[in-house]
Design an enzyme around this catalytic site. Structure first.
Site, PDB file in Angstrom:
ATOM      1  N   LYS A 165     -96.450  61.434  13.176  1.00  0.00           N
ATOM      2  CA  LYS A 165     -95.671  60.979  12.028  1.00  0.00           C
ATOM      3  C   LYS A 165     -95.616  62.078  10.985  1.00  0.00           C
ATOM      4  O   LYS A 165     -96.645  62.581  10.538  1.00  0.00           O
ATOM      5  CB  LYS A 165     -96.284  59.723  11.403  1.00  0.00           C
ATOM      6  N   ASP A 208     -81.006  54.009  -0.778  1.00  0.00           N
ATOM      7  CA  ASP A 208     -79.903  54.451  -1.636  1.00  0.00           C
ATOM      8  C   ASP A 208     -78.714  53.532  -1.398  1.00  0.00           C
ATOM      9  O   ASP A 208     -78.833  52.549  -0.648  1.00  0.00           O
ATOM     10  CB  ASP A 208     -79.559  55.918  -1.299  1.00  0.00           C
ATOM     11  N   ILE A 209     -77.579  53.827  -1.999  1.00  0.00           N
ATOM     12  CA  ILE A 209     -76.396  53.011  -1.715  1.00  0.00           C
ATOM     13  C   ILE A 209     -76.038  53.211  -0.242  1.00  0.00           C
ATOM     14  O   ILE A 209     -76.402  54.235   0.355  1.00  0.00           O
ATOM     15  CB  ILE A 209     -75.202  53.387  -2.636  1.00  0.00           C
ATOM     16  N   PRO A 210     -75.350  52.216   0.363  1.00  0.00           N
ATOM     17  CA  PRO A 210     -75.112  52.280   1.814  1.00  0.00           C
ATOM     18  C   PRO A 210     -74.515  53.597   2.292  1.00  0.00           C
ATOM     19  O   PRO A 210     -74.989  54.183   3.283  1.00  0.00           O
ATOM     20  CB  PRO A 210     -74.139  51.115   2.051  1.00  0.00           C
ATOM     21  N   THR A 235     -97.806  49.031   1.350  1.00  0.00           N
ATOM     22  CA  THR A 235     -99.139  48.436   1.418  1.00  0.00           C
ATOM     23  C   THR A 235     -99.947  48.689   0.147  1.00  0.00           C
ATOM     24  O   THR A 235    -100.976  48.060  -0.070  1.00  0.00           O
ATOM     25  CB  THR A 235     -99.926  48.989   2.628  1.00  0.00           C
ATOM     26  N   ARG A 271    -108.209  51.337  10.782  1.00  0.00           N
ATOM     27  CA  ARG A 271    -109.447  52.108  10.791  1.00  0.00           C
ATOM     28  C   ARG A 271    -110.213  51.802  12.069  1.00  0.00           C
ATOM     29  O   ARG A 271    -110.354  50.639  12.440  1.00  0.00           O
ATOM     30  CB  ARG A 271    -110.324  51.751   9.585  1.00  0.00           C
ATOM     31  N   ASP A 276     -90.820  59.649   8.858  1.00  0.00           N
ATOM     32  CA  ASP A 276     -91.028  58.588   7.864  1.00  0.00           C
ATOM     33  C   ASP A 276     -90.482  59.036   6.509  1.00  0.00           C
ATOM     34  O   ASP A 276     -91.243  59.352   5.601  1.00  0.00           O
ATOM     35  CB  ASP A 276     -92.531  58.286   7.792  1.00  0.00           C
ATOM     36  N   LEU A 277     -89.156  59.023   6.383  1.00  0.00           N
ATOM     37  CA  LEU A 277     -88.540  59.513   5.141  1.00  0.00           C
ATOM     38  C   LEU A 277     -88.140  58.378   4.197  1.00  0.00           C
ATOM     39  O   LEU A 277     -87.648  58.617   3.096  1.00  0.00           O
ATOM     40  CB  LEU A 277     -87.326  60.402   5.469  1.00  0.00           C
ATOM     41  N   LYS A 278     -88.289  57.145   4.630  1.00  0.00           N
ATOM     42  CA  LYS A 278     -88.114  55.964   3.769  1.00  0.00           C
ATOM     43  C   LYS A 278     -86.852  56.045   2.894  1.00  0.00           C
ATOM     44  O   LYS A 278     -86.925  55.975   1.660  1.00  0.00           O
ATOM     45  CB  LYS A 278     -89.346  55.763   2.874  1.00  0.00           C
ATOM     46  N   GLY A 306    -103.964  58.251  10.321  1.00  0.00           N
ATOM     47  CA  GLY A 306    -103.979  59.611   9.807  1.00  0.00           C
ATOM     48  C   GLY A 306    -105.362  60.184   9.723  1.00  0.00           C
ATOM     49  O   GLY A 306    -105.893  60.769  10.675  1.00  0.00           O
ATOM     50  N   ARG A 307    -105.990  59.980   8.556  1.00  0.00           N
ATOM     51  CA  ARG A 307    -107.262  60.643   8.269  1.00  0.00           C
ATOM     52  C   ARG A 307    -108.383  60.409   9.274  1.00  0.00           C
ATOM     53  O   ARG A 307    -109.165  61.332   9.534  1.00  0.00           O
ATOM     54  CB  ARG A 307    -107.698  60.308   6.845  1.00  0.00           C
ATOM     55  N   GLN A 356    -112.735  46.308   3.300  1.00  0.00           N
ATOM     56  CA  GLN A 356    -112.648  45.488   4.514  1.00  0.00           C
ATOM     57  C   GLN A 356    -111.411  44.615   4.546  1.00  0.00           C
ATOM     58  O   GLN A 356    -110.913  44.291   5.605  1.00  0.00           O
ATOM     59  CB  GLN A 356    -113.883  44.585   4.614  1.00  0.00           C
TER      60      GLN A 356
HETATM   61  O1  C5P Z   1    -104.959  56.184   5.766  1.00  0.00           O
HETATM   62  P1  C5P Z   1    -104.357  57.024   6.844  1.00  0.00           P
HETATM   63  O2  C5P Z   1    -104.634  58.487   6.667  1.00  0.00           O
HETATM   64  O3  C5P Z   1    -104.650  56.540   8.234  1.00  0.00           O
HETATM   65  O4  C5P Z   1    -102.786  56.840   6.624  1.00  0.00           O
HETATM   66  C1  C5P Z   1    -101.843  57.185   7.576  1.00  0.00           C
HETATM   67  C2  C5P Z   1    -100.468  56.805   7.085  1.00  0.00           C
HETATM   68  O5  C5P Z   1    -100.378  55.426   6.884  1.00  0.00           O
HETATM   69  C3  C5P Z   1    -100.073  57.470   5.775  1.00  0.00           C
HETATM   70  O6  C5P Z   1     -99.178  58.507   6.079  1.00  0.00           O
HETATM   71  C4  C5P Z   1     -99.404  56.393   4.984  1.00  0.00           C
HETATM   72  O7  C5P Z   1     -98.003  56.566   5.015  1.00  0.00           O
HETATM   73  C5  C5P Z   1     -99.711  55.120   5.701  1.00  0.00           C
HETATM   74  N1  C5P Z   1    -100.557  54.189   4.942  1.00  0.00           N
HETATM   75  C6  C5P Z   1    -100.008  53.049   4.433  1.00  0.00           C
HETATM   76  N2  C5P Z   1    -100.787  52.150   3.766  1.00  0.00           N
HETATM   77  C7  C5P Z   1    -102.086  52.356   3.603  1.00  0.00           C
HETATM   78  C8  C5P Z   1    -102.680  53.500   4.104  1.00  0.00           C
HETATM   79  C9  C5P Z   1    -101.887  54.399   4.780  1.00  0.00           C
HETATM   80  O8  C5P Z   1     -98.813  52.831   4.594  1.00  0.00           O
HETATM   81  N3  C5P Z   1    -102.805  51.450   2.959  1.00  0.00           N
END
Ligand code: C5P
Length: 255
Positions: free
Chosen positions: A52, A85-87, A144, A205, A80-82, A234-235, A214
């Site tokens: 991603k 905007d207008i259509p 989120t 996680r 993932d450019l989200k 990601g992390r 949690q």
């Molecule tokens: O937290 P982590 O490094 O796993 O995040 C990976 C991706 O998930 C991020 O690029 C972010 O766009 C998305 N994310 C999210 N909501 C969260 C945590 C991460 O949408 N609470």
């Protein structure tokens, strides 16, 4: 060419040609540094189902950076450019993004039905024009990071869970292929939208990791059991000494 590009008709929900325990994992490369992203892409080949890349990387490195990372990893791309905007403008952005051959591309569902329809139609027509696989359009529901309280502060009285379901239904009607939602909404969206609607889920996680909060996270196995098709992680992968090993360990939790 991404694996999905060998499926130009592309109506099936399962678009991955790769098949291993980590096929449903997309590793988020949240970096603005091209060399870092290239290194992760090379290391993660065979360990995850895709990569991603989001705005942080795109704004710094542009389409050329995206192409380089895709070529280095040989993995499906979740771009993932989200868009929001207008259509006409959102559809134009989708048109430009199709050439990068993403397997998944995101737009905000809160942009409304007309915007989503224009984006979906453009994804089809532009992919056909270029003779490549069309990207699966995923709608971002409620970020989120937003709580009921924060939605309220921007004049949105509907609770998060209900709003996600409403937006997912709107996305499906407008012709989107699926949505991005938090682990907590997976089951409700799946029940409402059926098996063919793709659900991509961040906020995951590994069971072995320390859960900071949690309530807001789920393990990969829990998310899959609830009905998620793809997990964005990601992390827990990128901050490990051996990212490929970390990804494989996460994949093993899914077996
Ligand atoms: O937290 P982590 O490094 O796993 O995040 C990976 C991706 O998930 C991020 O690029 C972010 O766009 C998305 N994310 C999210 N909501 C969260 C945590 C991460 O949408 N609470």
């Amino acid at each position: 060419m991404t694996p999905a590009a060998s499926d130009p008709a592309g109506s099936d929900k399962e678009v991955m040609m790769v098949s291993h325990a980590g096929s449903c994992l997309f590793c988020a490369l949240d970096t603005n540094d091209l060399e870092t992203a290239l290194s992760f892409a090379r290391q993660l080949r065979g360990a995850v189902g895709g990569l991603k890349l989001g705005l942080e990387f795109f704004v710094a490195n542009g389409p050329e950076g995206i192409r380089k990372v895709t070529a280095a990893g040989g993995l499906p791309l979740f771009l993932d450019l989200k868009f929001h905007d207008i259509p006409n403008t959102a559809a134009g952005a989708v048109r430009s993004a199709v050439a990068l051959e993403p397997t998944f591309l995101t737009i905000h569902t809160s942009g409304g039905a007309a915007m989503m329809k224009a984006a979906a139609e453009t994804a089809h027509s532009e992919a056909e024009r270029l003779g490549i696989a069309r990207p699966r359009l995923l709608g971002v529901t409620v970020l989120t990071s937003l709580t009921d309280r924060e939605l309220h502060s921007v004049g949105q009285e509907t609770p998060v869970a209900e709003q996600v379901q409403r937006l997912a239904a709107l996305a499906q009607e407008a012709g989107l292929d699926g949505v991005v939602c938090s682990p907590h909404e997976i089951a409700a969206v799946r029940a409402q939208s059926g098996a063919d609607f793709t659900i991509m889920v961040p906020g995951i996680r590994p069971a072995t990791a320390l859960l900071g909060d949690q309530k807001r996270v789920m393990t990969p196995a829990q998310a899959r059991a609830a009905g998620a098709d793809y997990l964005v992680i990601g992390r827990p992968i990128t901050q490990e000494k051996d990212p490929a090993a970390a990804a494989r360990k996460i994949a093993a939790e899914l077996r």
